[in-house]
Motif scaffolding. Structure first.
Motif, PDB file in Angstrom:
ATOM      1  N   ARG A 100       0.878  -1.171   0.000  1.00  0.00           N
ATOM      2  CA  ARG A 100       0.000   0.000   0.000  1.00  0.00           C
ATOM      3  C   ARG A 100       0.917   1.222   0.000  1.00  0.00           C
ATOM      4  O   ARG A 100       2.009   1.183   0.552  1.00  0.00           O
ATOM      5  N   VAL A 101       0.472   2.307  -0.618  1.00  0.00           N
ATOM      6  CA  VAL A 101       1.302   3.497  -0.756  1.00  0.00           C
ATOM      7  C   VAL A 101       0.639   4.689  -0.075  1.00  0.00           C
ATOM      8  O   VAL A 101      -0.544   4.953  -0.290  1.00  0.00           O
ATOM      9  N   THR A 102       1.426   5.394   0.732  1.00  0.00           N
ATOM     10  CA  THR A 102       0.984   6.654   1.338  1.00  0.00           C
ATOM     11  C   THR A 102       1.864   7.760   0.793  1.00  0.00           C
ATOM     12  O   THR A 102       3.089   7.657   0.841  1.00  0.00           O
ATOM     13  N   THR A 103       1.232   8.798   0.256  1.00  0.00           N
ATOM     14  CA  THR A 103       1.979   9.958  -0.223  1.00  0.00           C
ATOM     15  C   THR A 103       1.597  11.164   0.628  1.00  0.00           C
ATOM     16  O   THR A 103       0.423  11.349   0.965  1.00  0.00           O
ATOM     17  N   THR A 104       2.603  11.945   0.985  1.00  0.00           N
ATOM     18  CA  THR A 104       2.396  13.115   1.837  1.00  0.00           C
ATOM     19  C   THR A 104       3.161  14.297   1.252  1.00  0.00           C
ATOM     20  O   THR A 104       4.358  14.178   0.964  1.00  0.00           O
ATOM     21  N   ILE A 105       2.485  15.425   1.085  1.00  0.00           N
ATOM     22  CA  ILE A 105       3.155  16.640   0.624  1.00  0.00           C
ATOM     23  C   ILE A 105       4.019  17.161   1.779  1.00  0.00           C
ATOM     24  O   ILE A 105       3.511  17.423   2.862  1.00  0.00           O
ATOM     25  N   VAL A 106       5.340  17.273   1.525  1.00  0.00           N
ATOM     26  CA  VAL A 106       6.254  17.680   2.599  1.00  0.00           C
ATOM     27  C   VAL A 106       6.958  19.009   2.347  1.00  0.00           C
ATOM     28  O   VAL A 106       7.527  19.587   3.271  1.00  0.00           O
ATOM     29  N   ASP A 107       6.926  19.515   1.102  1.00  0.00           N
ATOM     30  CA  ASP A 107       7.622  20.769   0.833  1.00  0.00           C
ATOM     31  C   ASP A 107       7.149  21.366  -0.483  1.00  0.00           C
ATOM     32  O   ASP A 107       6.711  20.642  -1.388  1.00  0.00           O
ATOM     33  N   LYS A 108       7.244  22.682  -0.564  1.00  0.00           N
ATOM     34  CA  LYS A 108       7.046  23.439  -1.804  1.00  0.00           C
ATOM     35  C   LYS A 108       8.202  24.421  -1.875  1.00  0.00           C
ATOM     36  O   LYS A 108       8.531  25.062  -0.882  1.00  0.00           O
ATOM     37  N   ARG A 109       8.823  24.507  -3.062  1.00  0.00           N
ATOM     38  CA  ARG A 109       9.950  25.429  -3.169  1.00  0.00           C
ATOM     39  C   ARG A 109      10.031  26.041  -4.563  1.00  0.00           C
ATOM     40  O   ARG A 109       9.419  25.554  -5.504  1.00  0.00           O
ATOM     41  N   ASP A 110      10.814  27.093  -4.643  1.00  0.00           N
ATOM     42  CA  ASP A 110      10.990  27.802  -5.901  1.00  0.00           C
ATOM     43  C   ASP A 110      11.732  26.940  -6.910  1.00  0.00           C
ATOM     44  O   ASP A 110      12.443  25.996  -6.551  1.00  0.00           O
ATOM     45  N   GLY A 117       7.086  25.813  -9.729  1.00  0.00           N
ATOM     46  CA  GLY A 117       7.727  25.509  -8.467  1.00  0.00           C
ATOM     47  C   GLY A 117       7.873  24.008  -8.327  1.00  0.00           C
ATOM     48  O   GLY A 117       7.329  23.241  -9.132  1.00  0.00           O
ATOM     49  N   ILE A 118       8.593  23.592  -7.311  1.00  0.00           N
ATOM     50  CA  ILE A 118       8.776  22.164  -7.032  1.00  0.00           C
ATOM     51  C   ILE A 118       7.901  21.781  -5.838  1.00  0.00           C
ATOM     52  O   ILE A 118       7.956  22.415  -4.788  1.00  0.00           O
ATOM     53  N   LEU A 119       7.108  20.754  -6.031  1.00  0.00           N
ATOM     54  CA  LEU A 119       6.293  20.165  -4.974  1.00  0.00           C
ATOM     55  C   LEU A 119       6.951  18.843  -4.603  1.00  0.00           C
ATOM     56  O   LEU A 119       7.226  18.015  -5.478  1.00  0.00           O
TER      57      LEU A 119
END
Length: 151
Positions: A100-110, A117-119
């Motif tokens: 099973r896969v869990t994805t979590t947004i951990v950063d946003k940057r220029d 931008g980079i997610l």
């Protein structure tokens, strides 16, 4: 499923969890044929019986490929994959294990282009025992909302 979003629409901590998928012997054989990786750890049940895990191990690259595919259930036309960082194979996955896969947004940057931008999305693959078997960071190049210049 389509989910058209700009970089600014994502929130740190957002999480998605996939449904399960059982890894089969056919998965391992097909992956070996596609990659040329016929090492005995994956293909030789008799040899593996003499080793510490006592059974064949799924290729790490197989679990990575399947896991990323399982996480790709939402298509954003304003985003594309930019690559992967910090890929680690933590524990073995065997024939019959369900991942099973869990994805979590951990950063946003220029990014070097102000229009994007980079997610950064942390990807964790676990098996039915709850053990983490693979982790990495998936970098997405995401379009910014027109007129927005910083995060």
């Amino acid at each position: 499923m389509s989910d058209e979003r700009y970089l600014e629409d994502y929130e740190i901590g957002e999480e998605r969890v996939s449904i399960g998928r059982t890894i089969t012997e056919a998965d391992i054989v097909l992956h070996a044929g596609q990659t040329g990786d016929f090492y005995p750890h994956h293909m030789d049940a008799e040899w593996c019986a003499t080793q510490p895990f006592k059974q064949r191990i799924a290729h790490g690259t197989l679990i990575f490929s399947v896991g990323i595919g399982m996480a790709a259930n939402v298509i954003n036309p304003r985003s594309m994959s930019y690559g992967y960082d910090r890929l680690r194979f933590i524990k073995p996955t065997f024939i019959g294990d369900t991942i099973r896969v869990t994805t979590t947004i951990v950063d946003k940057r220029d990014f070097k282009r102000p229009s994007h931008g980079i997610l950064v999305e942390k990807v964790d693959v676990t098996k039915q025992t709850g053990e983490l078997v693979l982790t990495c960071e998936h970098l997405h190049l995401v379009e910014r909302r027109p007129g927005v210049e910083d995060i």
